[in-house]
Design a protein around this motif. Structure first.
Motif, mmCIF file in Angstrom:
data_model
loop_
_atom_site.group_PDB
_atom_site.id
_atom_site.type_symbol
_atom_site.label_atom_id
_atom_site.label_comp_id
_atom_site.label_asym_id
_atom_site.label_seq_id
_atom_site.Cartn_x
_atom_site.Cartn_y
_atom_site.Cartn_z
ATOM 1 N N LEU A 145 53.796 32.901 10.338
ATOM 2 C CA LEU A 145 52.872 33.611 11.218
ATOM 3 C C LEU A 145 53.113 32.533 12.469
ATOM 4 O O LEU A 145 53.183 33.878 13.507
ATOM 5 N N ARG A 165 46.557 39.395 17.045
ATOM 6 C CA ARG A 165 46.407 40.096 18.707
ATOM 7 C C ARG A 165 46.918 40.918 19.326
ATOM 8 O O ARG A 165 47.948 39.936 19.907
ATOM 9 N N HIS A 166 47.039 42.197 19.396
ATOM 10 C CA HIS A 166 48.743 42.834 19.875
ATOM 11 C C HIS A 166 47.743 43.178 21.045
ATOM 12 O O HIS A 166 46.887 43.439 21.533
ATOM 13 N N PRO A 205 45.567 34.630 7.234
ATOM 14 C CA PRO A 205 45.835 35.231 8.314
ATOM 15 C C PRO A 205 47.645 35.238 8.116
ATOM 16 O O PRO A 205 48.181 34.563 7.794
ATOM 17 N N THR A 206 47.879 36.936 8.127
ATOM 18 C CA THR A 206 49.047 36.409 8.453
ATOM 19 C C THR A 206 49.896 37.293 9.432
ATOM 20 O O THR A 206 48.688 37.460 11.056
ATOM 21 N N ILE A 207 51.123 37.857 10.190
ATOM 22 C CA ILE A 207 51.327 38.872 11.446
ATOM 23 C C ILE A 207 50.476 39.833 11.613
ATOM 24 O O ILE A 207 50.044 40.247 13.238
ATOM 25 N N ASP A 208 49.663 40.603 10.250
ATOM 26 C CA ASP A 208 49.224 41.718 10.798
ATOM 27 C C ASP A 208 47.625 41.046 11.618
ATOM 28 O O ASP A 208 47.136 42.242 12.573
ATOM 29 N N ASN A 209 47.264 39.739 11.719
ATOM 30 C CA ASN A 209 46.020 39.203 12.851
ATOM 31 C C ASN A 209 46.342 38.912 13.524
ATOM 32 O O ASN A 209 45.892 38.769 14.739
ATOM 33 N N GLU A 231 55.658 33.455 14.339
ATOM 34 C CA GLU A 231 55.929 34.937 15.291
ATOM 35 C C GLU A 231 55.507 35.130 16.450
ATOM 36 O O GLU A 231 55.422 36.014 17.411
ATOM 37 N N ARG A 238 57.100 35.855 20.500
ATOM 38 C CA ARG A 238 56.104 36.928 20.585
ATOM 39 C C ARG A 238 55.672 36.432 22.632
ATOM 40 O O ARG A 238 55.674 36.976 23.513
ATOM 41 N N GLN A 282 42.644 37.546 15.353
ATOM 42 C CA GLN A 282 42.366 38.709 15.346
ATOM 43 C C GLN A 282 41.188 38.717 13.463
ATOM 44 O O GLN A 282 42.045 39.048 12.948
ATOM 45 N N LYS A 322 53.451 30.231 5.062
ATOM 46 C CA LYS A 322 52.904 30.807 5.090
ATOM 47 C C LYS A 322 52.963 30.987 6.843
ATOM 48 O O LYS A 322 52.305 31.822 7.923
#
Length: 254
Positions: free
Chosen positions: A170, A110-111, A104-108, A173, A177, A37, A166
């Motif tokens: 990403l 989409r959960h 983008p990192t793992i914070d991007n 992860e 998941r 996202q 990098k």
């Protein structure tokens, strides 16, 4: 492509794409991925210039758009293809330029709290469920430019490795998941070969790409030892077939 889909549905006298897949013998497959996202990019998106409901993106002009990574593409004649134009790292000169670029990192990621439930629902329909990621090499050249990345393999290895650090963080992860969510197979898609050879050379691929890709596969297998692993590349990958076997890939899609 939508035109190919339309013509196939006409050929099989149906309006149901699933019926076409059944006719072609590829029914029973489903894809359920985990995407990224980009809130700031999304806030800047508009419909394609000259349209009311056209493709939403950050448009540079009527044919050129920028995605959430900052990669620019130009739509070709009649919308049949998109041409790569530029990426946010084409002008990078140092490792610091790579490290400091806001990729983008793992914070991007989409959960989706219901992801595992979606996978389970597909399995209850007797679907074989896969989850995919791009080959990080493909993402690297889109960000950096193919000429630059191929030069980096030879003369700027530290810059390439900084970029791969990098990208692999990403995509590993995301793959883990999806594995945790219950997919049957992880697919890795992106061309690393030409008509007659490995693009960066097999020895260079073994030195740079293989250890990182192996770590990604191992992380998925640690989550589920029975996960199936799939790699796709156009071109002649003969020189790496034994590598793929040794690494634990179950499927090589040519």
């Amino acid at each position: 492509h939508k035109e190919v889909m339309r013509m196939l549905m006409e050929h099989y006298h149906t309006h149901d794409w699933d019926e076409v897949l059944a006719e072609l013998g590829v029914e029973g497959w489903a894809s359920c991925g985990i995407g990224l996202q980009f809130p700031e990019w999304k806030a800047r998106c508009t419909p394609r210039p000259g349209t009311k409901n056209g493709q939403r993106a950050v448009w540079i002009d009527a044919d050129t758009h920028e995605d959430g990574w900052g990669v620019r593409h130009r739509i070709g004649a009649d919308g049949w293809y998109e041409e790569w134009i530029d990426g946010p790292l084409t002008q990078a000169q140092t490792v610091a330029d790579i490290v400091n670029c806001p990729l983008p990192t793992i914070d991007n990621i989409r959960h989706d709290a219901a992801y595992a439930n979606k996978v389970s629902a597909l399995k209850r329909q007797e679907k074989f469920v896969s989850g995919g990621i791009p080959n990080p090499y493909k993402m690297a050249w889109m960000l950096r430019g193919m000429d630059n990345v191929l030069a980096d393999y030879l003369i700027n290895r530290d810059m390439l490795e900084a970029l791969y650090d990098k990208l692999y963080a990403l995509y590993t992860e995301i793959a883990v998941r999806m594995t945790r969510g219950g997919v049957d197979m992880i697919t890795i898609t992106g061309d690393i070969a030409m008509q007659d050879r490995i693009i960066m050379g097999p020895d260079t691929w073994r030195a740079v790409d293989r250890p990182r890709l192996q770590a990604l596969l191992d992380a998925c297998r640690a989550e589920n030892p029975d996960i199936l692993l799939y790699i796709h590349s156009d071109g002649d990958v003969t020189d790496l077939m034994q590598d793929f076997v040794d690494m634990g890939f179950d499927v090589v899609n040519p």
